[in-house]
Design an enzyme around this catalytic site. Structure first.
Site, PDB file in Angstrom:
ATOM      1  N   ARG A   2       0.838  -1.213   0.000  1.00 17.39           N
ATOM      2  CA  ARG A   2       0.000   0.000   0.000  1.00 17.39           C
ATOM      3  C   ARG A   2       0.869   1.258   0.000  1.00 17.39           C
ATOM      4  O   ARG A   2       0.511   2.251   0.605  1.00 17.39           O
ATOM      5  CB  ARG A   2      -0.958   0.031   1.192  1.00 17.39           C
ATOM      6  CG  ARG A   2      -1.481  -1.310   1.608  1.00 17.39           C
ATOM      7  CD  ARG A   2      -2.564  -1.820   0.656  1.00 17.39           C
ATOM      8  NE  ARG A   2      -2.748  -3.255   0.810  1.00 17.39           N
ATOM      9  CZ  ARG A   2      -3.460  -3.821   1.782  1.00 17.39           C
ATOM     10  NH1 ARG A   2      -4.092  -3.085   2.630  1.00 17.39           N
ATOM     11  NH2 ARG A   2      -3.552  -5.122   1.874  1.00 17.39           N
ATOM     12  N   ARG A   6      -4.692   4.759  -0.226  1.00 18.68           N
ATOM     13  CA  ARG A   6      -5.732   5.710   0.162  1.00 18.68           C
ATOM     14  C   ARG A   6      -5.251   6.862   1.017  1.00 18.68           C
ATOM     15  O   ARG A   6      -5.960   7.836   1.193  1.00 18.68           O
ATOM     16  CB  ARG A   6      -6.868   4.958   0.876  1.00 18.68           C
ATOM     17  CG  ARG A   6      -7.713   4.140  -0.082  1.00 18.68           C
ATOM     18  CD  ARG A   6      -8.551   3.133   0.647  1.00 18.68           C
ATOM     19  NE  ARG A   6      -7.694   2.149   1.282  1.00 18.68           N
ATOM     20  CZ  ARG A   6      -8.137   1.087   1.956  1.00 18.68           C
ATOM     21  NH1 ARG A   6      -9.412   0.904   2.123  1.00 18.68           N
ATOM     22  NH2 ARG A   6      -7.283   0.227   2.476  1.00 18.68           N
ATOM     23  N   ARG A  15      -9.083   7.043  -7.681  1.00 20.21           N
ATOM     24  CA  ARG A  15      -9.973   5.977  -7.204  1.00 20.21           C
ATOM     25  C   ARG A  15     -11.432   6.419  -7.158  1.00 20.21           C
ATOM     26  O   ARG A  15     -12.344   5.590  -7.270  1.00 20.21           O
ATOM     27  CB  ARG A  15      -9.551   5.555  -5.793  1.00 20.21           C
ATOM     28  CG  ARG A  15      -8.822   4.262  -5.671  1.00 20.21           C
ATOM     29  CD  ARG A  15      -9.620   3.040  -6.038  1.00 20.21           C
ATOM     30  NE  ARG A  15     -10.096   2.349  -4.842  1.00 20.21           N
ATOM     31  CZ  ARG A  15     -11.359   2.134  -4.559  1.00 20.21           C
ATOM     32  NH1 ARG A  15     -12.291   2.570  -5.365  1.00 20.21           N
ATOM     33  NH2 ARG A  15     -11.697   1.477  -3.475  1.00 20.21           N
ATOM     34  N   ASP A  51      -2.513  -6.467  -6.984  1.00 22.55           N
ATOM     35  CA  ASP A  51      -2.892  -7.088  -5.718  1.00 22.55           C
ATOM     36  C   ASP A  51      -2.553  -8.570  -5.756  1.00 22.55           C
ATOM     37  O   ASP A  51      -2.584  -9.189  -6.829  1.00 22.55           O
ATOM     38  CB  ASP A  51      -4.388  -6.900  -5.435  1.00 22.55           C
ATOM     39  CG  ASP A  51      -4.691  -7.133  -3.960  1.00 22.55           C
ATOM     40  OD1 ASP A  51      -4.552  -6.191  -3.166  1.00 22.55           O
ATOM     41  OD2 ASP A  51      -5.016  -8.281  -3.601  1.00 22.55           O
ATOM     42  N   TYR A 128      -7.163 -16.495   1.644  1.00 15.52           N
ATOM     43  CA  TYR A 128      -8.314 -15.695   1.206  1.00 15.52           C
ATOM     44  C   TYR A 128      -9.299 -16.521   0.380  1.00 15.52           C
ATOM     45  O   TYR A 128     -10.519 -16.370   0.515  1.00 15.52           O
ATOM     46  CB  TYR A 128      -7.829 -14.488   0.393  1.00 15.52           C
ATOM     47  CG  TYR A 128      -7.107 -13.484   1.255  1.00 15.52           C
ATOM     48  CD1 TYR A 128      -7.818 -12.540   1.991  1.00 15.52           C
ATOM     49  CD2 TYR A 128      -5.723 -13.502   1.370  1.00 15.52           C
ATOM     50  CE1 TYR A 128      -7.166 -11.630   2.809  1.00 15.52           C
ATOM     51  CE2 TYR A 128      -5.057 -12.599   2.196  1.00 15.52           C
ATOM     52  CZ  TYR A 128      -5.785 -11.668   2.910  1.00 15.52           C
ATOM     53  OH  TYR A 128      -5.152 -10.777   3.725  1.00 15.52           O
TER      54      TYR A 128
HETATM   55  O1  CP3 Z   1       2.142  -1.208  -2.178  1.00 15.64           O
HETATM   56  C1  CP3 Z   1       1.651  -0.905  -3.280  1.00 15.64           C
HETATM   57  O2  CP3 Z   1       1.400   0.256  -3.596  1.00 15.64           O
HETATM   58  C2  CP3 Z   1       1.429  -2.009  -4.266  1.00 15.64           C
HETATM   59  C3  CP3 Z   1       0.113  -2.538  -4.334  1.00 15.64           C
HETATM   60  C4  CP3 Z   1      -0.358  -3.555  -3.313  1.00 15.64           C
HETATM   61  C5  CP3 Z   1      -1.710  -3.625  -2.940  1.00 15.64           C
HETATM   62  N1  CP3 Z   1      -1.917  -4.723  -2.193  1.00 15.64           N
HETATM   63  C6  CP3 Z   1      -2.750  -2.649  -3.360  1.00 15.64           C
HETATM   64  C7  CP3 Z   1      -3.986  -2.564  -2.583  1.00 15.64           C
HETATM   65  C8  CP3 Z   1       0.287  -4.621  -2.693  1.00 15.64           C
HETATM   66  C9  CP3 Z   1       1.763  -4.977  -2.678  1.00 15.64           C
HETATM   67  C10 CP3 Z   1      -0.719  -5.378  -2.021  1.00 15.64           C
HETATM   68  C11 CP3 Z   1      -0.451  -6.643  -1.301  1.00 15.64           C
HETATM   69  C12 CP3 Z   1      -1.557  -7.320  -0.629  1.00 15.64           C
HETATM   70  N2  CP3 Z   1      -2.894  -7.346  -0.967  1.00 15.64           N
HETATM   71  C13 CP3 Z   1      -1.369  -8.162   0.497  1.00 15.64           C
HETATM   72  C14 CP3 Z   1      -0.039  -8.510   1.135  1.00 15.64           C
HETATM   73  C15 CP3 Z   1       0.462  -7.434   2.014  1.00 15.64           C
HETATM   74  C16 CP3 Z   1      -0.407  -7.177   3.221  1.00 15.64           C
HETATM   75  O3  CP3 Z   1      -1.040  -6.122   3.249  1.00 15.64           O
HETATM   76  O4  CP3 Z   1      -0.437  -8.029   4.101  1.00 15.64           O
HETATM   77  C17 CP3 Z   1      -2.636  -8.646   0.869  1.00 15.64           C
HETATM   78  C18 CP3 Z   1      -2.953  -9.536   2.034  1.00 15.64           C
HETATM   79  C19 CP3 Z   1      -3.599  -8.126  -0.064  1.00 15.64           C
HETATM   80  C20 CP3 Z   1      -5.061  -8.407  -0.107  1.00 15.64           C
HETATM   81  C21 CP3 Z   1      -5.884  -7.190   0.035  1.00 15.64           C
HETATM   82  N3  CP3 Z   1      -5.963  -6.175  -0.897  1.00 15.64           N
HETATM   83  C22 CP3 Z   1      -6.719  -6.840   1.111  1.00 15.64           C
HETATM   84  C23 CP3 Z   1      -6.918  -7.678   2.367  1.00 15.64           C
HETATM   85  C24 CP3 Z   1      -7.293  -5.611   0.791  1.00 15.64           C
HETATM   86  C25 CP3 Z   1      -8.379  -4.898   1.566  1.00 15.64           C
HETATM   87  C26 CP3 Z   1      -7.883  -4.235   2.770  1.00 15.64           C
HETATM   88  C27 CP3 Z   1      -7.788  -2.762   2.556  1.00 15.64           C
HETATM   89  O5  CP3 Z   1      -6.806  -2.183   3.015  1.00 15.64           O
HETATM   90  O6  CP3 Z   1      -8.733  -2.201   1.968  1.00 15.64           O
HETATM   91  C28 CP3 Z   1      -6.774  -5.180  -0.444  1.00 15.64           C
HETATM   92  C29 CP3 Z   1      -7.081  -3.924  -1.125  1.00 15.64           C
HETATM   93  C30 CP3 Z   1      -5.928  -3.105  -1.604  1.00 15.64           C
HETATM   94  N4  CP3 Z   1      -4.813  -3.590  -2.224  1.00 15.64           N
HETATM   95  C31 CP3 Z   1      -5.821  -1.685  -1.552  1.00 15.64           C
HETATM   96  C32 CP3 Z   1      -4.618  -1.340  -2.179  1.00 15.64           C
HETATM   97  C33 CP3 Z   1      -4.100   0.040  -2.447  1.00 15.64           C
HETATM   98  C34 CP3 Z   1      -6.889  -0.736  -1.030  1.00 15.64           C
HETATM   99  C35 CP3 Z   1      -7.801  -0.528  -2.200  1.00 15.64           C
HETATM  100  C36 CP3 Z   1      -8.635   0.709  -2.189  1.00 15.64           C
HETATM  101  O7  CP3 Z   1      -9.727   0.651  -1.617  1.00 15.64           O
HETATM  102  O8  CP3 Z   1      -8.247   1.717  -2.821  1.00 15.64           O
END
Ligand code: CP3
Length: 322
Positions: A2, A6, A15, A51, A128
């Site tokens: 992330r 956000r 977004r 993701d 998941y």
């Molecule tokens: O870091 C970056 O900018 C690269 C992009 C990236 C995302 N997710 C974008 C994202 C990376 C490297 C991930 C990894 C990811 N995704 C993991 C492993 C790392 C960790 O956080 O433990 C996991 C478990 C996921 C699965 C995932 N994706 C979840 C559980 C969620 C929802 C939780 C949340 O924070 O909303 C996401 C959504 C997600 N992936 C967002 C982003 C920017 C938020 C999306 C949004 O609403 O804009």
């Protein structure tokens, strides 16, 4: 984790008009948000905007992101019969949009900073898909791992093979390093990690580090350090629960460490963040260290606080290596 996200108004502006999956699948926009933290914060690497759950989606699982609940797989995969629906896709066709994003990011960055590609580990992706979304205790996953470990191993193998194709495709597209995320590896004790999660992880990453540097991220995996130190990786990225000097003692001098500031530390005032970063840098002095957070940045983090972290990392980090 992330890095783009956000907490950035520039990300939220994009977004606002596009749902998360569409954003991931639109290379021009995904490339734009990938580069935002480089331009806005001055981070030393870009991680491609995508993701870990795009892989099971490409394998045929039905994924959606629900506001407030996060990812949902409907229906979940809870048996070998369910798992028969998982295919090994042609990654160029089903995940080629990520490869296009990487190529576009390389073009836009023009060598300013390296681009990191990524995937989830088979165990963490399965968490998941089997649970059907995020969970506190992952009872379906863990229950299956006890009742039918061979059946679950088949699912992990399938995820490993597609993830491997996908990571190789990212290298071909221009990724200069790869990170694998094992967010839920720590749910397993050492013996069961070795038996259940490790074989598929090794299958996924076999030989990759001969091509690009390879980073493994584990959350809550400190009890697994004797296993993780043997992985064929270049960098071990850890959460904040154990200071890096202690991690270093457990893994020896040869591996680089990455991490590990508690993301909630960025909710404190900037002067306090600066002291916290200095402490992380100090704890990491015993060997190669990539300063990072210990998990994803929180959406409510003020941008100025993220900037204090990056600036502090650069200042204290340079002092540490001088
Ligand atoms: O870091 C970056 O900018 C690269 C992009 C990236 C995302 N997710 C974008 C994202 C990376 C490297 C991930 C990894 C990811 N995704 C993991 C492993 C790392 C960790 O956080 O433990 C996991 C478990 C996921 C699965 C995932 N994706 C979840 C559980 C969620 C929802 C939780 C949340 O924070 O909303 C996401 C959504 C997600 N992936 C967002 C982003 C920017 C938020 C999306 C949004 O609403 O804009």
């Amino acid at each position: 984790m992330r890095q783009a996200g956000r907490y950035l108004p520039e990300y939220r502006a994009i977004r606002a008009g596009t749902d998360f999956l569409t954003l991931c699948k639109t290379p021009a926009l995904a490339a734009e948000v990938t580069v935002q933290p480089v331009d806005i914060l001055g981070v030393d690497a870009a991680i491609v905007f995508a993701d870990i759950l795009l892989v099971p989606e490409a394998m045929g699982s039905n994924l959606r992101f629900v506001k407030g609940d996060g990812p949902v797989f409907d229906p979940p995969i809870r048996s070998t019969t369910d798992a028969a629906s998982l295919i090994r896709p042609d990654v160029e066709r089903s995940l080629g949009y990520v490869f296009e994003t990487i190529a576009e990011v390389r073009r836009v960055l023009d060598g300013r900073v390296p681009v990191i590609g990524f995937a989830g580990t088979p165990w963490t992706v399965a968490a998941y898909v089997v649970e059907g979304g995020t969970s506190k205790h992952y009872p379906s996953l863990l229950g299956w791992s006890h009742s039918d470990p061979a059946g679950l191993a088949g699912v992990l193998e399938k995820i490993a093979d597609t993830s491997r194709d996908y990571l190789l495709g990212q290298i071909d597209a221009g990724a200069q390093a790869l990170q694998v995320f094992d967010t839920w590896g720590g749910l397993l004790d050492a013996e069961r990690f070795r038996a259940i999660a490790l074989p598929a992880l090794l299958r996924m990453i076999d030989g990759l580090r001969d091509k690009v540097p390879l980073i493994y991220y584990g959350q809550g995996t400190n009890h697994l350090l004797p296993i993780l130190r043997e992985l064929p990786i270049d960098v071990l990225s850890v959460d904040w629960r154990v200071p890096l000097d202690q991690v270093r003692q457990a893994v020896g001098p040869d591996i680089a460490l990455q991490g590990n500031l508690d993301p909630t530390a960025l909710l404190a005032p900037p002067a306090q963040i600066d002291r916290a970063v200095a402490k992380v840098v100090e704890a990491g002095r015993g060997g190669a260290h990539v300063v990072n957070l210990g998990h994803g940045i929180l959406p409510m983090t003020p941008v100025e606080h993220a900037r204090a972290f990056i600036d502090g990392a650069k200042r204290h980090g340079v002092q540490a290596s001088a």
